[in-house]
Motif scaffolding. Sequence first.
Motif, mmCIF file in Angstrom:
data_model
loop_
_atom_site.group_PDB
_atom_site.id
_atom_site.type_symbol
_atom_site.label_atom_id
_atom_site.label_comp_id
_atom_site.label_asym_id
_atom_site.label_seq_id
_atom_site.Cartn_x
_atom_site.Cartn_y
_atom_site.Cartn_z
ATOM 1 N N GLU A 1 0.838 -1.207 0.000
ATOM 2 C CA GLU A 1 0.000 0.000 0.000
ATOM 3 C C GLU A 1 0.871 1.254 0.000
ATOM 4 O O GLU A 1 0.590 2.223 -0.715
ATOM 5 N N GLU A 2 1.917 1.229 0.796
ATOM 6 C CA GLU A 2 2.835 2.374 0.846
ATOM 7 C C GLU A 2 3.583 2.530 -0.477
ATOM 8 O O GLU A 2 3.800 3.643 -0.953
ATOM 9 N N LYS B 1 1.239 4.048 -3.049
ATOM 10 C CA LYS B 1 0.970 5.437 -2.678
ATOM 11 C C LYS B 1 2.145 6.326 -3.080
ATOM 12 O O LYS B 1 1.962 7.397 -3.677
ATOM 13 N N ASN B 2 3.366 5.882 -2.767
ATOM 14 C CA ASN B 2 4.570 6.644 -3.127
ATOM 15 C C ASN B 2 4.730 6.731 -4.632
ATOM 16 O O ASN B 2 5.133 7.767 -5.172
ATOM 17 N N SER C 1 2.311 6.647 -6.868
ATOM 18 C CA SER C 1 1.292 7.572 -7.365
ATOM 19 C C SER C 1 1.700 9.020 -7.135
ATOM 20 O O SER C 1 1.554 9.873 -8.021
ATOM 21 N N ASN C 2 2.254 9.298 -5.958
ATOM 22 C CA ASN C 2 2.712 10.660 -5.649
ATOM 23 C C ASN C 2 3.850 11.075 -6.574
ATOM 24 O O ASN C 2 3.914 12.237 -7.026
#
Length: 383
Positions: A370-371, A374-375, A377-378
Motif C-alpha cells: 500500500e505504501e 501510494k509513493n 502515485s505521488n
Amino acid sequence: MFVFIDESGNSGKDMANKNCPIFYHLATLSKYNLDLDLNKRLHKFITDHSLNELHSAENPELLEELAPIILQELKDNNVSFYYAEVEKSYLAYAKLYDTIFDNIENKGVRWTAYQIRPLRLMLLCNLIGIVDENIAIDFYKNCLIASSQQQANDYLKRTCKLILAETYRLKDFRTKQIIEDALNGAKYFSSDITMFEKSKQDRWRHLPHIVSFLPMLNAISVYSRKHNSKVQRIIHDEQEQVQHVITEMHSIAAQAGASGVVWDLRENGSLDFTRIPEKSFEMKDSTKSYGIQITDICLYILTHGEPDFYFEPHKYELYNYINNHLIDRFIFSKRMLYFEASFWYNKIMNANLSSEQIEFGKQFVKRMDEEFYKNLSNFQESQ
C-alpha cells in the motif's frame, strides 16, 4: 610479499564472444620477488628455446617440459594463489538487474526486490528464466556502454518492452507483479535511472575486470594480515584498455585501507583493504616480468582442466600444486547464483513458522505494498 596478476578471456565489451565466455583473473602471491629469477632457470629456458617470453597460449607444446621448472620456482618462493572467474553472460544479466531493479532510482521497484539479498537472487533467477541471453547482452553493450544518452535511453525502453512481452511465462503471480512493476517503472521514468557515462573510462567500469578486482585486493589484504606479511608490490599485466580504471580501483581500495575501515556490505559480506599500500600498484609489460609470465602459465594450467597423469605428469603435478595453494576463489556465474538462490529458497520454505508469524508477514507485506503504490502515485503526479 610480492603479488603478480594476470588475466585471460578479455574481449572488451564483446560479451557475446563464444570463444571466451569466461573472464579469468589469477593473482600469484610470492614471498620473494619472482621477477628477479634468482636461479636463472626461467632465463635459461627462454634462451634455450629462443623465446621472447613464457606465454602459454603461444607455446602450449612446451608446457610439459616447462612445468617442473615453474613448480620449483613456486616451491622455492612459497607461492600461493587467488583465482577468479566471471561468466560474461551472467555479468550482463546482473548488470541488467542492477540497473532496472535499483529501488532508489526506479520508483517502480519495491525495496525488498533490491535490498534483501535472498529475494534479489531469487528474482534474478526468475528474470534469467524468461530473458534471452542476447537481450541481456544487447542491453549491456548498447545501454551501459552506449555512445550517447539517447542511445542508452532508447535501449533501456526497448529492453523493458522485450522483457514485458515474456513475463506471461512466469508461473508465480507475485513474481510477475514485482517484475512487471519494475519494468514499467524503468520504461516510463528512464531519465531518472543512471545508465550512460560520458567518459569512456567510466564506461569501462562495467567490464568483467572490475567485478573480480576489488574482491581480489580484499583476499590479498586478508592473507597479508593473517600471515603478517607486508605487501611490497602488486604488479599487474599491462592492459592499455583498462589501465586507468584498474589503477583507480587500486587507489580507492588503498585509500579505504589507509583509513583502517573495513567496508561492511551487510548480507553481501565485507571488503578489507587495510593491508593494501597506496603506492604498491604497478602495471608492467609481461615481457619484463617473470612473475607475470609464471602467473600466465599457472592460469592456463588451471583453466584447461586437470592434465592426464600418465601422459602429462609434470603438468599434472603443477596443476595439483596450484589447486592446493589457492587462498580463495571468486566465482561470478549463473551456476553459483542458482546454488545460493536454492539455498535461500529451501531455508525460507522449510522455516518452521507459526500461524501468527505467517499472518504478521502477510499484513506486513500488505502495508508495504500500500505504501509502495501510494509513493509511486505521488511520484507520478509530481512529474
